[in-house]
Write a protein that holds these residues in place. Structure first.
Motif, short mmCIF file in Angstrom:
data_model
loop_
_atom_site.label_atom_id
_atom_site.label_comp_id
_atom_site.label_asym_id
_atom_site.label_seq_id
_atom_site.Cartn_x
_atom_site.Cartn_y
_atom_site.Cartn_z
N MET A 98 -2.31 -24.64 -34.81
CA MET A 98 -1.78 -25.18 -36.06
C MET A 98 -2.11 -24.26 -37.24
N ILE A 99 -3.33 -23.77 -37.32
CA ILE A 99 -3.73 -22.88 -38.42
C ILE A 99 -2.97 -21.56 -38.33
N GLN A 100 -2.72 -21.07 -37.11
CA GLN A 100 -2.00 -19.82 -36.95
C GLN A 100 -0.55 -19.92 -37.42
N LYS A 101 -0.04 -21.12 -37.61
CA LYS A 101 1.32 -21.34 -38.11
C LYS A 101 1.39 -21.38 -39.63
N ILE A 102 0.25 -21.24 -40.31
CA ILE A 102 0.27 -21.23 -41.78
C ILE A 102 1.17 -20.08 -42.22
N PRO A 103 2.07 -20.35 -43.18
CA PRO A 103 2.98 -19.28 -43.61
C PRO A 103 2.25 -18.19 -44.38
N ASP A 104 2.82 -17.00 -44.36
CA ASP A 104 2.28 -15.91 -45.17
C ASP A 104 2.37 -16.32 -46.63
N MET A 105 1.41 -15.89 -47.42
CA MET A 105 1.37 -16.27 -48.83
C MET A 105 0.90 -15.11 -49.68
N LYS A 106 0.97 -15.31 -50.97
CA LYS A 106 0.44 -14.32 -51.91
C LYS A 106 -1.08 -14.40 -51.80
N PRO A 107 -1.75 -13.27 -51.51
CA PRO A 107 -3.20 -13.32 -51.32
C PRO A 107 -3.95 -13.58 -52.62
N GLY A 108 -5.20 -14.00 -52.48
CA GLY A 108 -6.08 -14.11 -53.63
C GLY A 108 -6.41 -12.72 -54.13
N THR A 109 -6.87 -12.64 -55.36
CA THR A 109 -7.23 -11.34 -55.91
C THR A 109 -8.63 -11.37 -56.48
N LEU A 110 -9.23 -10.21 -56.56
CA LEU A 110 -10.51 -10.00 -57.21
C LEU A 110 -10.35 -8.77 -58.09
N GLN A 111 -10.55 -8.94 -59.38
CA GLN A 111 -10.36 -7.87 -60.36
C GLN A 111 -8.96 -7.27 -60.25
N GLY A 112 -7.96 -8.12 -59.95
CA GLY A 112 -6.57 -7.69 -59.91
C GLY A 112 -6.13 -7.08 -58.59
N GLU A 113 -7.04 -6.92 -57.64
CA GLU A 113 -6.72 -6.33 -56.34
C GLU A 113 -6.70 -7.42 -55.27
N PRO A 114 -5.75 -7.36 -54.31
CA PRO A 114 -5.73 -8.34 -53.21
C PRO A 114 -7.08 -8.38 -52.49
N ASP A 115 -7.50 -9.58 -52.11
CA ASP A 115 -8.83 -9.77 -51.54
C ASP A 115 -8.80 -10.89 -50.51
N ASP A 116 -9.59 -10.79 -49.45
CA ASP A 116 -9.70 -11.85 -48.45
C ASP A 116 -10.35 -13.09 -49.05
N ARG A 117 -9.91 -14.27 -48.60
CA ARG A 117 -10.53 -15.54 -49.00
C ARG A 117 -10.84 -16.33 -47.74
N ASP A 118 -12.08 -16.77 -47.60
CA ASP A 118 -12.52 -17.54 -46.43
C ASP A 118 -12.52 -19.02 -46.75
N PHE A 119 -12.11 -19.80 -45.74
CA PHE A 119 -12.07 -21.26 -45.85
C PHE A 119 -12.72 -21.85 -44.61
N THR A 120 -13.43 -22.96 -44.79
CA THR A 120 -13.95 -23.74 -43.67
C THR A 120 -13.58 -25.19 -43.96
N VAL A 121 -12.82 -25.78 -43.01
CA VAL A 121 -12.27 -27.11 -43.24
C VAL A 121 -12.55 -28.01 -42.03
N PRO A 122 -13.11 -29.21 -42.25
CA PRO A 122 -13.27 -30.17 -41.15
C PRO A 122 -12.01 -31.04 -41.00
N PHE A 123 -11.66 -31.36 -39.77
CA PHE A 123 -10.51 -32.23 -39.51
C PHE A 123 -10.91 -33.26 -38.47
N ASN A 124 -10.34 -34.46 -38.59
CA ASN A 124 -10.46 -35.51 -37.58
C ASN A 124 -9.07 -35.72 -37.01
N PHE A 125 -8.90 -35.40 -35.74
CA PHE A 125 -7.60 -35.59 -35.11
C PHE A 125 -7.67 -36.72 -34.11
#
Length: 125
Positions: A98-125
């Protein structure tokens, strides 16, 4: 007194400009949102509802479970799964897909340059 005031202005100005200018990734459809982070969270919730496929047992019963997913939105705007933690392997696999199906998006930036952003999310399925 004027010298002291001038020095204070330089120090305060330097501290203000030293703070990192950071933006969040922008989910498609959130480009014009007032609160990009809130829109991101809303779109992520919608994505989960629409894309998570409950795994089933051989008897056809749905398998449920809790997972904690860590993923990165890369500096290219792609979602990459780092880890999936949970007790049910089939739920873990479905959550990863399901996460691998997330659409491509405009990345986050740091000081105006594209930068990785990490997320940790809990789910109850």
């Amino acid at each position: 007194m004027k010298k002291l005031m001038l020095i204070a202005c330089f120090v305060i100005g330097g501290l203000t400009s030293a703070q990192a200018q950071q933006t969040s990734p922008v989910w498609p459809g959130c480009e014009d949102a007032e609160d990009v982070k809130a829109c991101f969270n809303q779109k992520l919730s919608q994505h989960v509802r629409e894309n998570y496929e409950y795994p089933q047992t051989e008897d056809g019963d749905y398998i449920r479970g809790k997972v904690k997913i860590s993923f990165t939105i890369t500096d290219e705007g792609k979602a990459v799964v780092n880890s999936v933690e949970g007790a049910e392997p089939k739920v873990n696999a479905a959550a990863k897909a399901m996460i691998q199906k997330i659409p491509d998006m405009k990345p986050g930036t740091l000081q105006g340059e594209p930068d990785d952003r990490d997320f940790t999310v809990p789910f109850n399925f």
